[in-house]
Design a protein around this motif. Structure first.
Motif, PDB file in Angstrom:
ATOM      1  N   LEU A  51     104.129  46.787  47.336  1.00  0.00           N
ATOM      2  CA  LEU A  51     103.945  47.024  48.773  1.00  0.00           C
ATOM      3  C   LEU A  51     102.571  46.529  49.190  1.00  0.00           C
ATOM      4  CD1 LEU A  51     101.927  49.691  49.564  1.00  0.00           C
ATOM      5  CD2 LEU A  51     103.753  50.883  48.387  1.00  0.00           C
ATOM      6  N   ASP A  52     102.418  46.378  50.491  1.00  0.00           N
ATOM      7  CA  ASP A  52     101.112  46.053  51.062  1.00  0.00           C
ATOM      8  C   ASP A  52     101.061  46.703  52.436  1.00  0.00           C
ATOM      9  OD1 ASP A  52      98.801  45.008  52.126  1.00  0.00           O
ATOM     10  OD2 ASP A  52      99.060  43.055  51.166  1.00  0.00           O
ATOM     11  N   ALA A  53     100.248  47.743  52.541  1.00  0.00           N
ATOM     12  CA  ALA A  53     100.181  48.515  53.789  1.00  0.00           C
ATOM     13  C   ALA A  53      99.049  48.042  54.691  1.00  0.00           C
ATOM     14  CB  ALA A  53     100.017  50.001  53.477  1.00  0.00           C
ATOM     15  N   SER A  54      98.367  46.950  54.321  1.00  0.00           N
ATOM     16  CA  SER A  54      97.251  46.483  55.152  1.00  0.00           C
ATOM     17  C   SER A  54      97.799  45.795  56.398  1.00  0.00           C
ATOM     18  CB  SER A  54      96.373  45.517  54.352  1.00  0.00           C
ATOM     19  OG  SER A  54      97.105  44.385  53.952  1.00  0.00           O
ATOM     20  N   SER A  55      97.014  45.821  57.470  1.00  0.00           N
ATOM     21  CA  SER A  55      97.491  45.181  58.699  1.00  0.00           C
ATOM     22  C   SER A  55      97.322  43.671  58.583  1.00  0.00           C
ATOM     23  CB  SER A  55      96.748  45.731  59.911  1.00  0.00           C
ATOM     24  OG  SER A  55      95.394  45.382  59.824  1.00  0.00           O
ATOM     25  N   LYS A  56      97.984  42.944  59.493  1.00  0.00           N
ATOM     26  CA  LYS A  56      98.082  41.483  59.383  1.00  0.00           C
ATOM     27  C   LYS A  56      96.736  40.774  59.300  1.00  0.00           C
ATOM     28  CE  LYS A  56     102.574  40.879  61.448  1.00  0.00           C
ATOM     29  NZ  LYS A  56     103.112  41.225  62.759  1.00  0.00           N
ATOM     30  N   ASP A  57      95.772  41.235  60.091  1.00  0.00           N
ATOM     31  CA  ASP A  57      94.491  40.517  60.117  1.00  0.00           C
ATOM     32  C   ASP A  57      93.559  40.935  58.977  1.00  0.00           C
ATOM     33  OD1 ASP A  57      95.409  42.243  62.225  1.00  0.00           O
ATOM     34  OD2 ASP A  57      93.307  42.657  62.705  1.00  0.00           O
ATOM     35  N   GLU A  58      93.955  41.965  58.259  1.00  0.00           N
ATOM     36  CA  GLU A  58      93.134  42.372  57.108  1.00  0.00           C
ATOM     37  C   GLU A  58      93.424  41.462  55.910  1.00  0.00           C
ATOM     38  OE1 GLU A  58      93.097  46.571  55.654  1.00  0.00           O
ATOM     39  OE2 GLU A  58      93.804  46.936  57.697  1.00  0.00           O
ATOM     40  N   GLU A  59      92.571  41.582  54.917  1.00  0.00           N
ATOM     41  CA  GLU A  59      92.827  40.907  53.649  1.00  0.00           C
ATOM     42  C   GLU A  59      94.054  41.541  52.991  1.00  0.00           C
ATOM     43  OE1 GLU A  59      90.061  40.420  49.938  1.00  0.00           O
ATOM     44  OE2 GLU A  59      88.846  40.647  51.755  1.00  0.00           O
ATOM     45  N   LYS A  60      94.726  40.801  52.157  1.00  0.00           N
ATOM     46  CA  LYS A  60      95.896  41.350  51.476  1.00  0.00           C
ATOM     47  C   LYS A  60      95.500  42.431  50.470  1.00  0.00           C
ATOM     48  CE  LYS A  60      99.044  37.501  51.989  1.00  0.00           C
ATOM     49  NZ  LYS A  60      99.532  36.243  51.440  1.00  0.00           N
TER      50      LYS A  60
ATOM     51  N   PHE B  13     101.338  55.474  57.360  1.00  0.00           N
ATOM     52  CA  PHE B  13     102.127  54.273  57.053  1.00  0.00           C
ATOM     53  C   PHE B  13     102.374  54.124  55.554  1.00  0.00           C
ATOM     54  CE2 PHE B  13     102.255  49.372  57.335  1.00  0.00           C
ATOM     55  CZ  PHE B  13     103.609  49.376  57.643  1.00  0.00           C
ATOM     56  N   LEU B  14     101.307  54.288  54.758  1.00  0.00           N
ATOM     57  CA  LEU B  14     101.454  54.155  53.301  1.00  0.00           C
ATOM     58  C   LEU B  14     102.433  55.192  52.745  1.00  0.00           C
ATOM     59  CD1 LEU B  14     100.661  52.890  50.576  1.00  0.00           C
ATOM     60  CD2 LEU B  14      98.685  54.426  50.518  1.00  0.00           C
ATOM     61  N   ALA B  15     102.339  56.420  53.259  1.00  0.00           N
ATOM     62  CA  ALA B  15     103.244  57.477  52.787  1.00  0.00           C
ATOM     63  C   ALA B  15     104.691  57.135  53.133  1.00  0.00           C
ATOM     64  CB  ALA B  15     102.858  58.819  53.421  1.00  0.00           C
ATOM     65  N   THR B  16     104.884  56.563  54.306  1.00  0.00           N
ATOM     66  CA  THR B  16     106.246  56.170  54.719  1.00  0.00           C
ATOM     67  C   THR B  16     106.785  55.053  53.836  1.00  0.00           C
ATOM     68  OG1 THR B  16     106.056  56.894  57.008  1.00  0.00           O
ATOM     69  CG2 THR B  16     107.555  55.076  56.601  1.00  0.00           C
TER      70      THR B  16
END
Ligand code: NI
Length: 181
Positions: free
Chosen positions: A61-70, A129-132
């Motif tokens: 998974l990757d819960a970071s937002s689009k403009d953040e780093e992966k 979001f991460l918990a979901t």
């Protein structure tokens, strides 16, 4: 890098229970890498092994937002140790139920124990979001899909819409084909 085929509903494999990963070997690491590439390309924020045809208890998974780093997370043999009474509503979607979204209510915070790709054990408290995402993906390891949480009426409507979109997609594909001929 290899892009894997994502199994979609109503594939029966999506309803099976996955088995724990016994050893994190080269094959498992390769599968995790391919799952991550497949998830980013889709694009999605989470992907569980059964969605690509492997009944193993692991997910990316990757819960970071689009403009953040992966920020990829590799989660092997996860166990939910605790769930909050407080809940959260999130509009969820799933790569196995393409282009369909619905609001699902889940515990807002959870405590999860898992192994990362190095075999290191972690216990984290996830929120929002991460918990979901974690709960949605862990559900896949138990053969559960987010539509299971909907009322029968909402579920039927969503699946009917998916069927309709699939039919019109295959219809336009054959039109394209006719044009070429
Ligand atoms: Ni999903």
């Amino acid at each position: 890098m290899a892009i894997m085929e994502i199994f979609e509903v109503p594939h029966p494999l999506l309803r099976q229970k996955s088995k724990p990963v016994e050893r994190i070997d080269a094959e498992i690491l390769k599968l995790l890498d391919d799952m991550l590439d497949t998830m980013y390309l889709a694009p999605g924020v989470g992907l569980a092994a059964p969605q690509v045809g492997h009944l193993k208890r692991m997910l990316v998974l990757d819960a970071s937002s689009k403009d953040e780093e992966k920020h990829p997370m590799f989660v092997i043999n996860p166990e939910i140790l605790w769930k909050s009474d407080e809940t959260n509503d999130f509009e969820e979607g799933c790569l196995s139920v393409p282009n369909q979204f619905a609001t699902v209510t889940r515990p807002k915070r959870i405590k999860v124990r898992y192994l990362d790709r190095d075999g290191t054990e972690h216990t984290i408290e996830a929120d929002g979001f991460l918990a979901t995402i974690l709960q949605h993906e862990i559900d896949h390891l138990d053969g559960k899909i987010f539509t299971d949480y909907l009322s029968p009426l909402k579920r039927r409507m969503l699946l009917r819409r998916l069927e309709k979109e699939r039919k019109s997609a295959s219809g336009s594909a054959s039109l394209e084909k006719n044009k070429e001929e």
